[in-house]
Scaffold this motif. Structure first.
Motif, mmCIF file in Angstrom:
data_model
loop_
_atom_site.group_PDB
_atom_site.id
_atom_site.type_symbol
_atom_site.label_atom_id
_atom_site.label_comp_id
_atom_site.label_asym_id
_atom_site.label_seq_id
_atom_site.Cartn_x
_atom_site.Cartn_y
_atom_site.Cartn_z
ATOM 1 N N ARG A 194 -12.674 0.571 3.117
ATOM 2 C CA ARG A 194 -13.761 0.131 2.250
ATOM 3 C C ARG A 194 -14.993 -0.053 3.135
ATOM 4 O O ARG A 194 -14.939 -0.809 4.105
ATOM 5 C CB ARG A 194 -13.424 -1.209 1.587
ATOM 6 C CG ARG A 194 -12.296 -1.138 0.553
ATOM 7 C CD ARG A 194 -12.761 -0.487 -0.730
ATOM 8 N NE ARG A 194 -11.754 -0.508 -1.787
ATOM 9 C CZ ARG A 194 -10.767 0.371 -1.911
ATOM 10 N NH1 ARG A 194 -10.663 1.349 -1.010
ATOM 11 N NH2 ARG A 194 -9.896 0.285 -2.895
ATOM 12 N N TYR A 195 -16.102 0.598 2.801
ATOM 13 C CA TYR A 195 -17.315 0.478 3.613
ATOM 14 C C TYR A 195 -18.525 0.682 2.721
ATOM 15 O O TYR A 195 -18.677 1.723 2.098
ATOM 16 C CB TYR A 195 -17.318 1.522 4.735
ATOM 17 C CG TYR A 195 -18.395 1.309 5.780
ATOM 18 C CD1 TYR A 195 -19.555 2.075 5.797
ATOM 19 C CD2 TYR A 195 -18.251 0.311 6.742
ATOM 20 C CE1 TYR A 195 -20.536 1.867 6.747
ATOM 21 C CE2 TYR A 195 -19.227 0.094 7.706
ATOM 22 C CZ TYR A 195 -20.375 0.879 7.708
ATOM 23 O OH TYR A 195 -21.353 0.667 8.654
ATOM 24 N N SER A 196 -19.379 -0.369 2.621
ATOM 25 C CA SER A 196 -20.502 -0.307 1.676
ATOM 26 C C SER A 196 -21.817 0.022 2.383
ATOM 27 O O SER A 196 -22.815 0.311 1.719
ATOM 28 C CB SER A 196 -20.653 -1.648 0.948
ATOM 29 O OG SER A 196 -21.261 -2.597 1.809
ATOM 30 N N LEU A 247 -15.451 -3.320 11.517
ATOM 31 C CA LEU A 247 -15.814 -2.936 12.884
ATOM 32 C C LEU A 247 -17.153 -2.225 12.904
ATOM 33 O O LEU A 247 -17.409 -1.378 12.052
ATOM 34 C CB LEU A 247 -14.820 -1.947 13.489
ATOM 35 C CG LEU A 247 -13.336 -2.196 13.524
ATOM 36 C CD1 LEU A 247 -12.693 -1.714 12.225
ATOM 37 C CD2 LEU A 247 -12.702 -1.435 14.658
ATOM 38 N N TYR A 248 -18.002 -2.632 13.839
ATOM 39 C CA TYR A 248 -19.133 -1.798 14.192
ATOM 40 C C TYR A 248 -19.140 -1.706 15.721
ATOM 41 O O TYR A 248 -19.800 -2.498 16.396
ATOM 42 C CB TYR A 248 -20.477 -2.286 13.663
ATOM 43 C CG TYR A 248 -21.422 -1.115 13.499
ATOM 44 C CD1 TYR A 248 -21.900 -0.415 14.613
ATOM 45 C CD2 TYR A 248 -21.774 -0.634 12.249
ATOM 46 C CE1 TYR A 248 -22.690 0.706 14.485
ATOM 47 C CE2 TYR A 248 -22.588 0.479 12.104
ATOM 48 C CZ TYR A 248 -23.036 1.154 13.231
ATOM 49 O OH TYR A 248 -23.810 2.280 13.100
ATOM 50 N N PRO A 249 -18.354 -0.781 16.268
ATOM 51 C CA PRO A 249 -18.225 -0.698 17.732
ATOM 52 C C PRO A 249 -19.453 -0.046 18.363
ATOM 53 O O PRO A 249 -20.337 0.449 17.641
ATOM 54 C CB PRO A 249 -16.989 0.175 17.898
ATOM 55 C CG PRO A 249 -16.921 1.012 16.669
ATOM 56 C CD PRO A 249 -17.556 0.226 15.572
ATOM 57 N N LEU A 288 -33.071 -9.291 4.594
ATOM 58 C CA LEU A 288 -32.443 -8.403 3.603
ATOM 59 C C LEU A 288 -31.618 -7.364 4.354
ATOM 60 O O LEU A 288 -32.111 -6.327 4.773
ATOM 61 C CB LEU A 288 -33.492 -7.741 2.708
ATOM 62 C CG LEU A 288 -32.930 -7.213 1.390
ATOM 63 C CD1 LEU A 288 -32.399 -8.359 0.522
ATOM 64 C CD2 LEU A 288 -33.994 -6.456 0.604
ATOM 65 N N ASP A 289 -30.335 -7.698 4.486
ATOM 66 C CA ASP A 289 -29.460 -6.832 5.269
ATOM 67 C C ASP A 289 -28.880 -5.733 4.374
ATOM 68 O O ASP A 289 -28.463 -6.002 3.241
ATOM 69 C CB ASP A 289 -28.319 -7.689 5.840
ATOM 70 C CG ASP A 289 -27.360 -6.861 6.650
ATOM 71 O OD1 ASP A 289 -27.718 -6.491 7.774
ATOM 72 O OD2 ASP A 289 -26.283 -6.524 6.126
ATOM 73 N N GLY A 290 -28.917 -4.520 4.883
ATOM 74 C CA GLY A 290 -28.363 -3.400 4.113
ATOM 75 C C GLY A 290 -29.344 -2.838 3.117
ATOM 76 O O GLY A 290 -28.965 -2.251 2.105
HETATM 77 P P1 P6P Z 1 -24.478 2.380 9.388
HETATM 78 C C1 P6P Z 1 -27.461 -2.313 7.606
HETATM 79 O O1 P6P Z 1 -28.491 -1.482 8.130
HETATM 80 C C2 P6P Z 1 -26.624 -2.775 8.760
HETATM 81 O O2 P6P Z 1 -27.403 -3.510 9.645
HETATM 82 C C3 P6P Z 1 -25.439 -3.582 8.271
HETATM 83 O O3 P6P Z 1 -25.711 -4.267 7.104
HETATM 84 C C4 P6P Z 1 -24.376 -2.541 8.052
HETATM 85 O O4 P6P Z 1 -23.074 -3.045 8.254
HETATM 86 C C5 P6P Z 1 -24.708 -1.470 9.090
HETATM 87 O O5 P6P Z 1 -26.085 -1.635 9.425
HETATM 88 C C6 P6P Z 1 -24.511 -0.086 8.539
HETATM 89 O O6 P6P Z 1 -24.823 0.814 9.573
HETATM 90 O O7 P6P Z 1 -24.829 2.987 10.741
HETATM 91 O O8 P6P Z 1 -22.996 2.482 9.100
HETATM 92 O O9 P6P Z 1 -25.323 2.878 8.259
#
Ligand code: P6P
Length: 354
Positions: free
Chosen positions: A257-259, A277-279, A137-139
Motif C-alpha cells: 500500500r503506497y499513497s 520505508l523511504y530508504p 501540507l505533506d504529499g
Molecule cells: P515519492 C511527499 O512529497 C513526501 O514528502 C511524503 O509525503 C511521501 O511519503 C514521499 O514524499 C513520496 O515520495 O518519491 O515516492 O513520490
C-alpha cells in the motif's frame, strides 16, 4: 405518559450521555485530562494543541473547496529550499500556521519545510517559549487527483534566544519534542497527536467545528501485512532493501500500500500494522524525508504507539541533525516488521565485511 416510557426515555438519554461526553471531549480538554493538571505548562500545551486544531480546520476548509475556488490549486512557479516545485496550497497552508501561531502568544519561532530559515514572531519572543516545526501540507502532489494529504507538526521548547536566527537549539535529537502529530485530510479530517502519554485521534465534526475524540491510546500491532514503499525506486536502492523487497514478494501475508503521502501511509500502519520505508536512493542518498518535521514527529508518535522508527542503522529519535532541513532514510512501523527490514541491512553488512 406511562412509567415505562419515562424510564425508557431516561435510559436512552443516559445512553446518549456517552455520546454527549465524547462530543464534549475536545482537543484542549483532552490535553488537560492527559496531563491531569491545569499548570501553566499544561495550559500552554492545551492552547498550542488548540491552535494546531484551528490550523487544521482552516486548511481542511480550503481543501474541501479547492476545486471550486479560483486560484487555489496548481503551482506557484517557485521552488522551495528542498528543490521542490511549490503548490499554491503549500504556501496557503504554511501561511495558515504562521497566522494561527502569531496570535497564540506562545510560539516565538516556526520552522517549516517551506521556509529556508525559521520564521520569528518578535512580539511573541520575549514570552514565547516554544518552537513549532511543521510540514504544512505533506504529499501535496496528491492534490491534483483529490487524494489524501496531511500536515505534520512537532512542538519543542525554545532554548535560548538566538539573536542571529541560527536556531542551533533545534539541532538536537527527537527526545526534545514535547508533542508531535499530524492532521490527515481524507474523507474526514483527523488529528492524531501525542504529548508523550499515548497516541490519540480526533475526527473533525464540521457541523460544530470541533475535533471530537475518536480513539485513545492507539497501539500499532507488533506485526501487520502492509509494506509501504515506492518500488519504482528499486533500481536506486541498496542491495539490502532489494533483498527485503524480494522477501516480501515471495512470502504470503504481505500487501503493498503506497499513497505517495507520508501521513496517509503512516496512519494506515498506525492502525493496521506493517512498515513504511523511504530508504536512501541514488538521487537522495540520505533519504528524501526531512528529519525535524517529518521523520522525528512520526517517530515520536509510533514509539508512543508501541512501534519503532529507524534510519536502518540508528533510531530516528536519537539522530542529531546538523542542519534544520536534514534528510534521513526512514523505516517506521510495527516492531517486528521494522526488525525484519533491519535484519536484511545487517545481513548485507556482514556479507560485505566477509
Ligand atoms: P515519492 C511527499 O512529497 C513526501 O514528502 C511524503 O509525503 C511521501 O511519503 C514521499 O514524499 C513520496 O515520495 O518519491 O515516492 O513520490
Amino acid at each position: 405518559m406511562t412509567q415505562t416510557s419515562v424510564e425508557q426515555i431516561s435510559a436512552d438519554l443516559l445512553d446518549q450521555g456517552y455520546y454527549l461526553d465524547r462530543d464534549c471531549t475536545t482537543l484542549s480538554r483532552h490535553v488537560f485530562q492527559q496531563l491531569e493538571s491545569f499548570s501553566p505548562e499544561a495550559q500552554d500545551i492545551s492552547a498550542l494543541m488548540n491552535r494546531i486544531g484551528l490550523a487544521g480546520k482552516l486548511i481542511a476548509r480550503r481543501l474541501s473547496r479547492s476545486g471550486l475556488v479560483d486560484d487555489a490549486l496548481g503551482f506557484t512557479g517557485t521552488v522551495n529550499v528542498q528543490g521542490e516545485a511549490v503548490k499554491k496550497m503549500d504556501l496557503y497552508s504554511n501561511a495558515v500556521f504562521i497566522s494561527v501561531f502569531k496570535q497564540s502568544g506562545l510560539v516565538c519561532r516556526l520552522a517549516s519545510e517551506e521556509m529556508e530559515k525559521p520564521y520569528y514572531i518578535p512580539e511573541n519572543c520575549p514570552i514565547g517559549r516554544y518552537t513549532l516545526l511543521y510540514d504544512p501540507l505533506d504529499g501535496s502532489s496528491n492534490l491534483d487527483i483529490n487524494s489524501n494529504v496531511g500536515s505534520i507538526f512537532a512542538i519543542r521548547q525554545q532554548e535560548g534566544i538566538d539573536e542571529d536566527g541560527a536556531a542551533l537549539d533545534l539541532l538536537q535529537d527527537g527526545h526534545k519534542q514535547l508533542a508531535a502529530g499530524y492532521i490527515l485530510y481524507g474523507p474526514s479530517t483527523m488529528l492524531v497527536y501525542s504529548i508523550g502519554k499515548g497516541v490519540h485521534s480526533f475526527t473533525l465534526d464540521p457541523t460544530i467545528g470541533e475535533f471530537i475524540l475518536a480513539d485513545e491510546h492507539i497501539k500499532t500491532p507488533v506485526h501487520g501485512p502492509v509494506y509501504s514503499v515506492n518500488e519504482g525506486n528499486f533500481w536506486q536502492w541498496e542491495e539490502s532493501i532489494r533483498d527485503y523487497t524480494r522477501y516480501v514478494h515471495r512470502h504470503e501475508g504481505y500487501t503493498a500500500r503506497y499513497s505517495g503521502a507520508l501521513v496517509g501511509d503512516i496512519h494506515r500502519i498506525l492502525y493496521q500494522g506493517g512498515v513504511f520505508l523511504y530508504p536512501g536512493t541514488v538521487k537522495n542518498p540520505e533519504g528524501k524525508l526531512r528529519l525535524l518535521y517529518e521523520s522525528a514527529p512520526m517517530a515520536f508518535l509510533i514509539e508512543q504507539a508501541g512501534g519503532r522508527a529507524t534510519t536502518g542503522i540508528q533510531e530516528i529519535m536519537d539522530v542529531i541533525p546538523e542542519k534544520i532541513h536534514q534528510r534521513t532514510p526512514l523505516v517506521i512501523g510495527s516492531k517486528e516488521d521494522v526488525a525484519l527490514v533491519e535484519s536484511f541491512i545487517r545481513d548485507r553488512e556482514r556479507r560485505e565485511q566477509d
